[in-house]
Each structure stands twice: as structure tokens, then as C-alpha cells.
Write a protein that holds these residues in place. Sequence first.
Motif, PDB file in Angstrom:
ATOM      1  N   ASN A 246      33.547  41.379  41.596  1.00 46.23           N
ATOM      2  CA  ASN A 246      33.529  41.425  43.056  1.00 46.23           C
ATOM      3  C   ASN A 246      33.471  40.039  43.689  1.00 46.23           C
ATOM      4  N   GLY A 247      33.611  38.990  42.898  1.00 50.91           N
ATOM      5  CA  GLY A 247      33.597  37.644  43.470  1.00 50.91           C
ATOM      6  C   GLY A 247      34.810  37.406  44.348  1.00 50.91           C
ATOM      7  N   TRP A 248      34.671  36.501  45.322  1.00 52.91           N
ATOM      8  CA  TRP A 248      35.759  36.295  46.283  1.00 52.91           C
ATOM      9  C   TRP A 248      37.021  35.747  45.630  1.00 52.91           C
ATOM     10  N   CYS A 249      36.884  35.049  44.478  1.00 52.85           N
ATOM     11  CA  CYS A 249      38.053  34.431  43.845  1.00 52.85           C
ATOM     12  C   CYS A 249      38.678  35.305  42.773  1.00 52.85           C
ATOM     13  N   GLY A 250      38.164  36.518  42.565  1.00 54.09           N
ATOM     14  CA  GLY A 250      38.728  37.387  41.539  1.00 54.09           C
ATOM     15  C   GLY A 250      38.379  36.911  40.144  1.00 54.09           C
ATOM     16  N   VAL A 251      38.848  37.661  39.152  1.00 54.46           N
ATOM     17  CA  VAL A 251      38.539  37.355  37.754  1.00 54.46           C
ATOM     18  C   VAL A 251      39.808  37.517  36.924  1.00 54.46           C
ATOM     19  N   ALA A 252      39.979  36.632  35.939  1.00 57.90           N
ATOM     20  CA  ALA A 252      41.050  36.757  34.950  1.00 57.90           C
ATOM     21  C   ALA A 252      40.421  37.137  33.626  1.00 57.90           C
ATOM     22  N   LEU A 253      40.799  38.297  33.099  1.00 55.02           N
ATOM     23  CA  LEU A 253      40.164  38.825  31.898  1.00 55.02           C
ATOM     24  C   LEU A 253      41.143  38.838  30.725  1.00 55.02           C
ATOM     25  N   ALA A 254      40.621  38.553  29.526  1.00 58.34           N
ATOM     26  CA  ALA A 254      41.402  38.762  28.309  1.00 58.34           C
ATOM     27  C   ALA A 254      41.413  40.263  28.047  1.00 58.34           C
ATOM     28  N   SER A 255      42.501  40.898  28.376  1.00 55.01           N
ATOM     29  CA  SER A 255      42.536  42.364  28.457  1.00 55.01           C
ATOM     30  C   SER A 255      42.239  43.061  27.136  1.00 55.01           C
ATOM     31  N   GLU A 256      42.483  42.387  26.002  1.00 51.78           N
ATOM     32  CA  GLU A 256      42.250  43.065  24.726  1.00 51.78           C
ATOM     33  C   GLU A 256      40.765  43.298  24.463  1.00 51.78           C
ATOM     34  N   PHE A 257      39.880  42.623  25.233  1.00 50.49           N
ATOM     35  CA  PHE A 257      38.444  42.804  25.036  1.00 50.49           C
ATOM     36  C   PHE A 257      37.824  43.753  26.063  1.00 50.49           C
TER      37      PHE A 257
ATOM     38  N   ALA B 113      41.836  35.040  48.476  1.00 53.81           N
ATOM     39  CA  ALA B 113      41.136  33.935  49.133  1.00 53.81           C
ATOM     40  C   ALA B 113      40.897  34.201  50.608  1.00 53.81           C
ATOM     41  N   ASN B 114      41.728  35.052  51.209  1.00 54.95           N
ATOM     42  CA  ASN B 114      41.656  35.255  52.659  1.00 54.95           C
ATOM     43  C   ASN B 114      41.152  36.630  53.086  1.00 54.95           C
ATOM     44  N   VAL B 115      41.175  37.609  52.192  1.00 54.55           N
ATOM     45  CA  VAL B 115      40.728  38.962  52.541  1.00 54.55           C
ATOM     46  C   VAL B 115      39.508  39.297  51.693  1.00 54.55           C
ATOM     47  N   HIS B 116      38.369  39.492  52.350  1.00 47.56           N
ATOM     48  CA  HIS B 116      37.126  39.799  51.647  1.00 47.56           C
ATOM     49  C   HIS B 116      36.615  41.150  52.142  1.00 47.56           C
ATOM     50  N   ASP B 117      36.980  42.196  51.425  1.00 47.00           N
ATOM     51  CA  ASP B 117      36.563  43.543  51.809  1.00 47.00           C
ATOM     52  C   ASP B 117      36.267  44.335  50.541  1.00 47.00           C
TER      53      ASP B 117
END
Length: 414
Positions: free
Chosen positions: A243-254, A281-285
Motif C-alpha cells: 500500500n505504499g505510495w510508490c508501489g512494489v516490484a515483486l519477484a513473482s516466483e516467490f 505517484a499522483n493518485v493516492h487512493d
Amino acid sequence: MLKVFDPITQQLIQSLINLVNRSNGVTNHVRLPISSQFASSYVNASQANRRICHQALQPLHDRGLIECAWHLKVLEDFETLKHINIADGRAFLRYLGIAPQVEMVANASTTLDQLKCGIDWIDQKISQIGERWRLGARYLQLGPEHINDVVVAATLARHLATEPLSGRNIRALSLDWFGAANTIVEHQQIITLFCESQIHALAKDLDYSDQMASLGLSAGSALLHLRGPIEAICDDEKLINLNGWCGVALASEFIRGFERTAVPCYLLTIEDYTLYQRYIANVHDGGIVLFTGDFPSAQALGFYKKLLNLVPANTPLYHWGNIDLAGFKAILALQQAAMTRSVNPFQMGAEQILQASSGVPIELTKLRRLVFLCKNALRDTLIEIASLPAEQIKECSSEGMPVVAPPALDVASS
């Protein structure tokens, strides 16, 4: 050898080669009539260019490899070829350094048999190619001289059928399998032909990179980019807050799945990575935002289904993609994953086309054909676009569009 000739002579000699070099043997005593059907470059050439062609043919004539017949000179008419004869086809091919096709087919057939691997759709394709070559016909634009291309395609097809490739990088796989990073890309036409039965039904008309994406292969990052009121469940049972404002990049295999921390007000998928970065970066909902890339891969669709299971049935689903045929087909792929729930195009309508700068025209016939595959909001959007004046129906990138949020579910009343 053909490269030493001028373009007009090249066309003439290639036509002669096609006459004598057959899959069932080398043909002798053939005649090539000089007509717009067989020698259009010569027929339409200037007399000066024809003279260059005559000079290029003279050494073959002097060696007795070809016999040229000419139209009669009448008044101011200049010397013009009428037809070309070849008495000895094998000698003609030998002079040009071209292998007889019957030998090429025999060698290619041996190689094709070695490529069979017990997987039905691969072995069937190999048999089809071999039979066409044996009869002297081509498999689309593919001949026995392309056997090395077929080897690459069959090798890739076997890996696609037997290995878990979801999320793998195309260049890395190309290096591992063929020793060169660009081999897969360089053979994309034959690979597409070979793997058409395995490519997503909606992806067959897409660009090569999108077709590979539909098979789970990627040209760039294999990470899963998303943001929303959810937590990712890792293999070690740890939870990652997304839920962080900058999003998350995940290693999907884990990632095994997701848990909801609050009721999301919408689920939005975005095609363009630049737009995705600008949006989060601009929409926080309270919406879930997922980056899918140009065409959602099998892996992305799998995670999309998991996210759908988290959101209430009345949560609106949106896709913001480029306004082009590929963007609309991406919605169809997402719609199949969503089943009875409607995936709505966002910022992809006639209004955006009219406001955007000119792009490449969208082929109207394909657009109208796509209408019949769609329903609900996507169908209405396509009909609206197809109703515009033809000269205004042009592709539009989503990358630089103004960032706005879609209509959201009233979470308090859900």
C-alpha cells in the motif's frame, strides 16, 4: 552469386533458377518467356537498363548455359529479349554455385526427422513442412534452404512445451539455448509460424514481443509491479505490504497469493510502464493498480485472477492501455480471466483520440471485426471509435496522457 548481378538481371536469373531447380529433380530444356508475369523488372525497365542486363547475361550465353531469343528489330525498336532457354539445368546451377533443391530436400528431411520429439503439435508441424518441401511447394514463405531456421524454431517449441518459462527473459534464454542473445528475435517469423497453436488466440495478430509475452516470455523485467490495499504472501509466509505510495516490484516466483487489508475501490490494470509510474505517484487512493505490459502474459493473468478473488463482485475493473488494436485485445484477454465480470476500457475512447496528436491509422476493417468479439463497455467504446471519420481513427499512446483516476466504488457502502 546473384548479388553480383544488377537487380533486373537478378530477377531474370532467379526466375530461371525456379524453373530448373525443383524438389523432385533438376529440369532441363526449360524456357522462360519474358513477360510481366516472370520478368516485370525487365519489361518495365528503360532501354539503358536493359542493355546493362544484356551485358550481364552475355557470359552465361557465351558459356552455352543460356540461349537468348530476341524480338525482331522494327523501325526504331531496340533489341529486346523474347525468351531465355536453358538446355542443361544442372550446369546452370553449378555455374551459379546453387545446390540442387532435390539434394537440399533430402538433407533437410533427415534433419526434420531428428527434430521430432514425441510432442504432437511439434511433430505435426515438422511433418507438414517436410511434406510440402517434398512436393516442391513451400510452407508459406519457407523452403528447404531455411532448415537452420526450422531447427531454431523447433528447439524453442520443445522448450516451450517442456519447461516452466513463465517470466523468463528472451535474451537470457537465447544465450542459454543458442549461444547468442539475438537468435530468438532474429527468427521471430518462423517461430511465430511454428508456435501459432500455442500462442494465445487473441495474440496471433499482435507484434512478436506481445506474442512471446502471451507465452510467458519477456524482453524486460519479469517483476510484478503493483500497489493497493493488499499484502503479498511470500513462500516463507512473510507478508509484504503493497500500500505504499510508490508501489512494489515483486519477484513473482516467490509470491503464493495475496491478502486484503481493506476493501479496494477499483482494480486498474495499466499497459504502459511510464504511465504506471506517473499514476501511482499522483493518485493516492484505495484502488489496486497493476502493471501488465503490452499484452498480459500467462503469469500476469494468473496474478490478475488472484486479485479478482480479493475484491467484491461490485468492484469496478478497468484497463488503461494504448488506443490501438493490441490495447483492445489486451482487454479481451483480461475479460476472459474476469469471466462474467466486465473489464472496462479507461481513457481509451473516441474523446482521447480526438484530443491526441496524430498517430498511425487504425485499420478500420480489423477494428470492426474486433467489435463482434466484444461486449459491454468495450463494445460500446469500439463502436464509438469506428463511428468517427475514417481519417481521425488513429492510434494513441497512453504514455503522455493526463493522469486521472477512474470512477471508484463507494467503499463505505460496500
